[in-house]
Design a protein around this motif. Structure first.
Motif, mmCIF file in Angstrom:
data_model
loop_
_atom_site.group_PDB
_atom_site.id
_atom_site.type_symbol
_atom_site.label_atom_id
_atom_site.label_comp_id
_atom_site.label_asym_id
_atom_site.label_seq_id
_atom_site.Cartn_x
_atom_site.Cartn_y
_atom_site.Cartn_z
ATOM 1 N N VAL A 191 -25.350 -15.577 32.064
ATOM 2 C CA VAL A 191 -24.284 -16.560 32.206
ATOM 3 C C VAL A 191 -24.508 -17.729 31.251
ATOM 4 O O VAL A 191 -23.602 -18.164 30.537
ATOM 5 C CB VAL A 191 -24.211 -17.069 33.660
ATOM 6 C CG1 VAL A 191 -23.172 -18.169 33.781
ATOM 7 C CG2 VAL A 191 -23.893 -15.934 34.597
ATOM 8 N N THR A 192 -25.734 -18.240 31.236
ATOM 9 C CA THR A 192 -26.049 -19.355 30.338
ATOM 10 C C THR A 192 -25.865 -18.950 28.886
ATOM 11 O O THR A 192 -25.351 -19.728 28.060
ATOM 12 C CB THR A 192 -27.495 -19.822 30.580
ATOM 13 O OG1 THR A 192 -27.642 -20.225 31.947
ATOM 14 C CG2 THR A 192 -27.835 -20.996 29.679
ATOM 15 N N LEU A 193 -26.266 -17.732 28.575
ATOM 16 C CA LEU A 193 -26.103 -17.236 27.209
ATOM 17 C C LEU A 193 -24.639 -17.223 26.805
ATOM 18 O O LEU A 193 -24.272 -17.684 25.713
ATOM 19 C CB LEU A 193 -26.710 -15.835 27.099
ATOM 20 C CG LEU A 193 -26.610 -15.146 25.734
ATOM 21 C CD1 LEU A 193 -27.471 -15.885 24.722
ATOM 22 C CD2 LEU A 193 -27.019 -13.680 25.843
ATOM 23 N N VAL A 194 -23.780 -16.722 27.667
ATOM 24 C CA VAL A 194 -22.347 -16.648 27.367
ATOM 25 C C VAL A 194 -21.741 -18.048 27.266
ATOM 26 O O VAL A 194 -20.954 -18.341 26.355
ATOM 27 C CB VAL A 194 -21.622 -15.808 28.434
ATOM 28 C CG1 VAL A 194 -20.108 -15.879 28.251
ATOM 29 C CG2 VAL A 194 -22.085 -14.360 28.381
ATOM 30 N N GLU A 195 -22.099 -18.929 28.196
ATOM 31 C CA GLU A 195 -21.516 -20.258 28.208
ATOM 32 C C GLU A 195 -21.941 -21.082 26.992
ATOM 33 O O GLU A 195 -21.190 -21.931 26.519
ATOM 34 C CB GLU A 195 -21.908 -20.987 29.500
ATOM 35 C CG GLU A 195 -21.283 -20.399 30.762
ATOM 36 C CD GLU A 195 -19.798 -20.679 30.845
ATOM 37 O OE1 GLU A 195 -19.308 -21.508 30.060
ATOM 38 O OE2 GLU A 195 -19.126 -20.074 31.695
ATOM 39 N N ARG A 196 -23.132 -20.837 26.492
ATOM 40 C CA ARG A 196 -23.609 -21.614 25.342
ATOM 41 C C ARG A 196 -23.106 -21.045 24.021
ATOM 42 O O ARG A 196 -22.658 -21.785 23.143
ATOM 43 C CB ARG A 196 -25.139 -21.657 25.355
ATOM 44 C CG ARG A 196 -25.711 -22.540 26.461
ATOM 45 C CD ARG A 196 -27.214 -22.570 26.413
ATOM 46 N NE ARG A 196 -27.743 -23.471 27.441
ATOM 47 C CZ ARG A 196 -29.040 -23.661 27.675
ATOM 48 N NH1 ARG A 196 -29.936 -23.023 26.955
ATOM 49 N NH2 ARG A 196 -29.426 -24.487 28.622
ATOM 50 N N CYS A 236 -22.034 -8.708 31.657
ATOM 51 C CA CYS A 236 -21.647 -10.050 32.101
ATOM 52 C C CYS A 236 -20.583 -10.642 31.177
ATOM 53 O O CYS A 236 -19.545 -11.135 31.630
ATOM 54 C CB CYS A 236 -22.876 -10.947 32.154
ATOM 55 S SG CYS A 236 -22.525 -12.649 32.648
ATOM 56 N N SER A 237 -20.839 -10.588 29.868
ATOM 57 C CA SER A 237 -19.861 -11.130 28.925
ATOM 58 C C SER A 237 -18.614 -10.263 28.860
ATOM 59 O O SER A 237 -17.498 -10.762 28.683
ATOM 60 C CB SER A 237 -20.493 -11.253 27.538
ATOM 61 O OG SER A 237 -20.928 -9.987 27.066
ATOM 62 N N TRP A 238 -18.756 -8.944 29.014
ATOM 63 C CA TRP A 238 -17.608 -8.039 28.963
ATOM 64 C C TRP A 238 -16.639 -8.320 30.109
ATOM 65 O O TRP A 238 -15.419 -8.347 29.908
ATOM 66 C CB TRP A 238 -18.096 -6.593 29.026
ATOM 67 C CG TRP A 238 -17.030 -5.570 28.824
ATOM 68 C CD1 TRP A 238 -16.612 -5.025 27.651
ATOM 69 C CD2 TRP A 238 -16.220 -4.938 29.845
ATOM 70 N NE1 TRP A 238 -15.610 -4.106 27.859
ATOM 71 C CE2 TRP A 238 -15.350 -4.032 29.193
ATOM 72 C CE3 TRP A 238 -16.157 -5.050 31.224
ATOM 73 C CZ2 TRP A 238 -14.439 -3.250 29.893
ATOM 74 C CZ3 TRP A 238 -15.230 -4.274 31.925
ATOM 75 C CH2 TRP A 238 -14.389 -3.379 31.252
#
Length: 551
Positions: free
Chosen positions: A79-84, A138-140
């Motif tokens: 989640v943090t990876l996608v949001e950043r 998660c990103s998908w």
């Protein structure tokens, strides 16, 4: 230069035209077909068969079976990876490509002579494969939530699942044929597994290329630096989403308590081959493909919750049915019984899988879907990942216990058994799984889905559609009378009368004298909800039609 082009190619777009969206949906279907083929050739029963082929122990096999479930917890830090980064397509494509690099590693495992090294490499490859897939998922999921129109979620995912299921069934038959042809030759088995995993890697390249062609809308502007804890806790403050999580967690635990052990039960207890287990998988996939579009239409017309309320109990009945598979004396009878169970289970699983995924997507607010998806994935991973571990311990516990119920008749001439049931080992296990599933159904009743319809509207739609189709399909009075029973039963009740009144008003809404319908059904309302015969209903409809034509 090439390194700079790739990120630009995978960059999100401020606007997406309808043509670009439709083209992207077509590429998603291609991706689903190849990705499902990879799963059929390289995962599930085939992965278990590979572990058995290299001599893995029961503990090692249990660990391999738990990896696909436990690695889903990696969606939390994702989640943090996608949001950043805010480049969901880039993350998804990079992760699935990296995950599929594990497939050639799988292919090398049968060629490693040392048992311990081979098992270690297999476990490491599984961690790489499923771990990166979890991060990409998660990103998908967030990507799809913003790309797909809400009104088409059910229909599109039903179509996508259909494409994937058909391809997966063909690939599973190919794997079953290949594994059945290996015989007792270790060298022949080595060649088959190497071929299957290399073929899966080729399919992975096509899948990744297709996914890269799907457009990505830009994420909503963020406020401040994202906190992993805040992102994961945010969905828990949503009361309705908490109800969804309780339902999905209990359902995942119940299902994964039993289903990972089906293969062990079929092979070790019932004595079937891995090839036959793959055939059962194909039967489930074909049943899934046959009904998934129908489930999608129902989820769009009514609600995902309504679909879950029908499909989930059917799935649980199949788990209960597994407990009685060893009651048949002949092999052919057992095979036929298991085929029927997997046919029903595949059809029910299509509805559960489609509606469960859609209800999470639908209840995730636009722009913050990433945190909702990740929280759901984290809770589901914990529940489903713990279930096989608990199940493994329970199988050992129930193996030394037995419950016998008997109803006997004793007379001077002796004692005769009227009824007897013996529950032991796997029967305990499957029945316990079904009991937990019933609790999950109770949790489903607390979920509220936006846009949901009342139960009476669903019944009204089904009854009216059935009556209309039947009146046009057959003029045989006996058949009509038999199949018209549900409508007559509804008319006998207060709700049933209101259904009929609403249907008549709807039918004559556009006439020049709307009061005609009101006057015509007035006598029915005054009848204190007495039963209405089928011929009386027909006469009333004909009278309304005639009066409407006269204006």
């Amino acid at each position: 230069m090439h390194v700079a082009v790739l990120p630009n190619f995978l960059a999100p777009q401020a606007t997406i035209t309808p043509e670009e969206r439709e083209r992207g949906l077509r590429f998603l279907l291609i991706d689903a077909a190849f990705a499902t083929a990879i799963g059929a050739l390289n995962s599930g029963v085939v992965l278990l068969a590979l572990a058995l082929h290299i001599g893995a122990s029961q503990v090692e096999i249990g660990l391999i079976a738990a990896i696909p479930l436990l690695t889903q917890m990696l969606q939390a830090p994702a989640v943090t990876l996608v949001e950043r980064i805010r480049r969901r397509r880039l993350i998804s494509v990079a992760c699935v490509f990296g995950a599929r690099l594990a497939l050639p590693v799988y292919a090398m495992v049968p060629l490693i002579p040392n048992h311990s090294v081979a098992v270690g490499v297999l476990i490491a490859a599984a961690l790489l494969h499923y771990g990166l897939n979890a991060v990409g998922a998660c990103s998908w999921n967030s990507w799809m939530r913003d790309l797909l129109p809400e009104g088409r979620l059910g229909a599109f995912f039903a179509r996508r699942n259909l494409y994937g299921t058909v391809v997966g069934a063909v690939a599973t038959l190919l794997a079953a044929f290949a594994l059945g042809d290996t015989g007792q030759s270790d060298a022949g088995g080595d060649r088959v597994y190497v071929t299957l995993y290399l073929l899966g890697f080729v399919f992975g390249l096509f899948s990744t290329a297709s996914l890269a062609r799907v457009p990505e809308p830009m994420m909503a502007k963020r406020r401040g630096r994202p906190s992993l804890r805040r992102l994961l806790v945010r969905p828990l403050r949503d009361r309705n989403f908490r109800s969804v999580l309780r339902y999905l967690a209990s359902w995942q635990f119940a299902v994964n308590l039993a289903t990972p052990f089906f293969t062990v039960y079929f092979v070790r207890v019932l004595g079937f081959s891995v090839g036959f287990v793959l055939v059962l998988t194909v039967v489930s996939q074909l049943a899934n493909a046959a009904v998934v579009r129908g489930w999608g239409s129902l989820s769009d017309r009514f609600t995902n919750k309504s679909v879950l309320g029908v499909a989930s109990p059917l799935f649980l009945l199949c788990i209960v049915g597994m407990a009685f598979a060893d009651e048949f004396d002949t092999t052919h009878a057992r095979q036929a019984y298991l085929l029927i169970l997997h046919l029903v289970m595949g059809a029910a699983g299509a509805g559960v899988g489609l509606a469960a995924g859609n209800i999470v997507i639908k209840l995730s607010p636009t722009g913050t879907a990433t945190s909702y998806m990740a929280t759901n994935a984290l809770v589901g991973a914990l529940a489903s990942g713990c279930a096989p571990i608990v199940g493994g311990r329970l199988t050992e516990f129930f193996a030394r216990r037995q419950l016998t119920l008997s109803l006997d008749w004793t007379s001077p001439s002796g004692t005769a058994e009227l009824f007897g049931i013996n529950i032991s080992h796997w029967e305990f296990f499957f029945l316990l799984s079904a009991a937990i599933g019933l609790y999950a159904l109770h949790r489903l009743t607390t979920v509220t889905e936006p846009g949901s319809v009342e139960g009476r509207q669903v019944i009204h739609h089904i009854v009216e559609t059935a009556r209309y189709n039947l009146r046009n399909a057959s003029s045989v009075a006996g058949v009509r009378q038999a199949l018209a029973f549900p409508a007559d039963a509804l008319i006998k009740s207060r709700e049933g009368t209101r259904f009929l009144v609403e249907a008549l008003f709807e039918r004559h809404r556009d006439t020049r004298s709307p009061q005609v319908a009101q006057e015509a059904v007035g006598t029915m309302l005054d009848a204190a909800f007495e039963p209405v015969a089928d011929d009386a209903f027909d006469a009333l409809v004909r009278e309304l039609d005639a009066q409407a034509e006269r204006g």
